[in-house]
Design an enzyme around this catalytic site. Structure first.
Site, PDB file in Angstrom:
ATOM      1  N   HIS A 198       0.813  -1.212   0.000  1.00 45.15           N
ATOM      2  CA  HIS A 198       0.000   0.000   0.000  1.00 45.15           C
ATOM      3  C   HIS A 198       0.851   1.268   0.000  1.00 45.15           C
ATOM      4  CE1 HIS A 198      -3.432  -2.582   0.972  1.00 45.15           C
ATOM      5  NE2 HIS A 198      -4.223  -1.537   0.771  1.00 45.15           N
TER       6      HIS A 198
ATOM      7  N   ASP B 299      -6.021  -2.893   8.250  1.00 41.89           N
ATOM      8  CA  ASP B 299      -7.077  -2.852   7.224  1.00 41.89           C
ATOM      9  C   ASP B 299      -7.288  -4.260   6.665  1.00 41.89           C
ATOM     10  OD1 ASP B 299      -9.072  -1.741   5.679  1.00 41.89           O
ATOM     11  OD2 ASP B 299      -7.726  -0.994   4.125  1.00 41.89           O
TER      12      ASP B 299
END
Length: 367
Positions: free
Chosen positions: A242, A265
């Protein structure tokens, strides 16, 4: 189960820094009674505060949006194995009438007895998102509905919204007045819009660098606010997919560990869903939508700590503060997050390579 009376280690992370060798004494109510030097043989392990994950959509094959009954026990085991002792089940964007059932299940799961990781409350990641919805279903992204938001149950402790959305500033002010943590994210907001929401009470930016717009020298946007405004902490998904390690390092240098939050997440990648969103692991193992859009992660909190230390050169103590102390403080959980007398004995023992060896909740070994 009764708390252990003594937990020993070669070193412990305390607010002033590392100390050791130590023994941590636990009282009958599962609180830290004393942390003191010790002599003689001790295990070669580091004692650190239990991790606090503010953004968990699921893990492995369990999605919090549909989880029920034994699913929550399975999540408990998956979480404590990675050192998480407090967490926020996270619901992504959906129609407004679709939230009641999962929020009721989360509230019921939070009320279960026994020694297990604490559900601090639900995190609503949407549906009041801005111009960077990412993997969220765009057909359900919408302006703020103040009446609906005023009626959400008390189990909601964290809301991610876009500061450019109509009604966002008023919603932020109302939520902050109820001690709900407001985070800014999935947004193409201007710097001025981000600052207006911060003035209204926002205190966090959700997974910075992902769905938070661009950083331009004359239009700093939400990222510019996140990096420069001391009132805002920022969360990071440190799976090395990410966010580039250089930006992980930049975030810690710009903000300091007390303004950085590590989150996973994580999603139910093996179940193939995040709520109504279909996901599949890509070639790199990171969950994605069919079009290749990143859709959560398969990350664990202990791996996030190892990643920022090994790949981004972050000091281990700073990484651990970002995984435990800072998120606990943002949620107002002043009974945990640090190894000091009076705090709940949520403790993780780490090996010299930062692998989880054992986890205790209120002094009871649960892993």
């Amino acid at each position: 189960m009764s708390p252990e009376t003594t937990i020993r280690g070669a070193r412990a992370l305390t607010p002033p820094g590392w100390t050791g060798p130590v023994e941590l004494l636990v009282d009958d109510e599962g609180r830290i009674a004393e942390l003191r030097p010790t002599t003689g043989p001790v295990p070669d392990r580091s004692l650190v505060p239990g991790f606090v994950d503010l953004q968990v959509n699921g893990h492995d094959d369990v999605d919090v949006a549909v989880g029920d009954g034994p699913d929550w026990d399975r999540l408990d085991g998956l979480l404590v194995a990675q050192g998480v002792t407090t967490w926020c089940p996270t619901l992504v964007t959906a129609p407004l009438d679709a939230y009641a059932a999962p929020l009721a299940r989360i509230a019921a799961a939070a009320e279960r007895g026994g020694t297990r990781p604490t559900i601090a409350g639900a995190h609503l990641e949407g549906p009041f998102l801005g111009g960077r919805p990412g993997a969220h279903p765009v057909e359900h992204v919408r302006p703020v509905d103040a009446t609906w938001l005023a009626g959400v149950p008390e189990v909601v402790r964290l809301v991610t919204l876009g500061p450019e959305v109509v009604g966002a500033v008023e919603a932020t002010r109302a939520l902050a007045a109820r001690d709900v943590l407001v985070s800014l994210g999935h947004s193409a907001a201007t710097y001025e819009q981000a600052e207006a929401a911060t003035d209204a009470g926002a205190r966090l930016v959700t997974h910075a660098f992902n769905a938070t717009g661009e950083l331009h020298q004359r239009a700093p946007g939400l990222l510019g606010a996140a990096l420069s405004d001391d009132r805002l902490a920022l969360s990071l998904i440190a799976d090395l997919a990410h966010v580039h390690p250089a930006l992980l390092r930049l975030a810690f240098r710009a903000k300091g560990a007390d303004r950085v939050v590590l989150v996973t997440d994580a999603v139910a990648w093996r179940a193939g869903s995040v709520g109504a969103v279909e996901v599949r692991p890509g070639p790199d193992g990171v969950p994605r939508r069919a079009d290749g859009t990143l859709a959560g992660s398969a990350l664990t909190m202990d791996q996030a700590v190892r990643n920022v230390v090994a790949a981004a050169g972050v000091d281990p103590a700073d990484a651990l503060v970002a995984a435990a102390t800072t998120p606990a403080g943002l949620l107002g959980l002043d009974d945990r997050g640090e190894l000091v007398p009076g705090r709940r004995a949520d403790v993780v023992a780490l090996s010299p390579t930062l692998e989880v060896v054992s986890t205790w909740v209120a002094g009871v070994r649960v892993h």
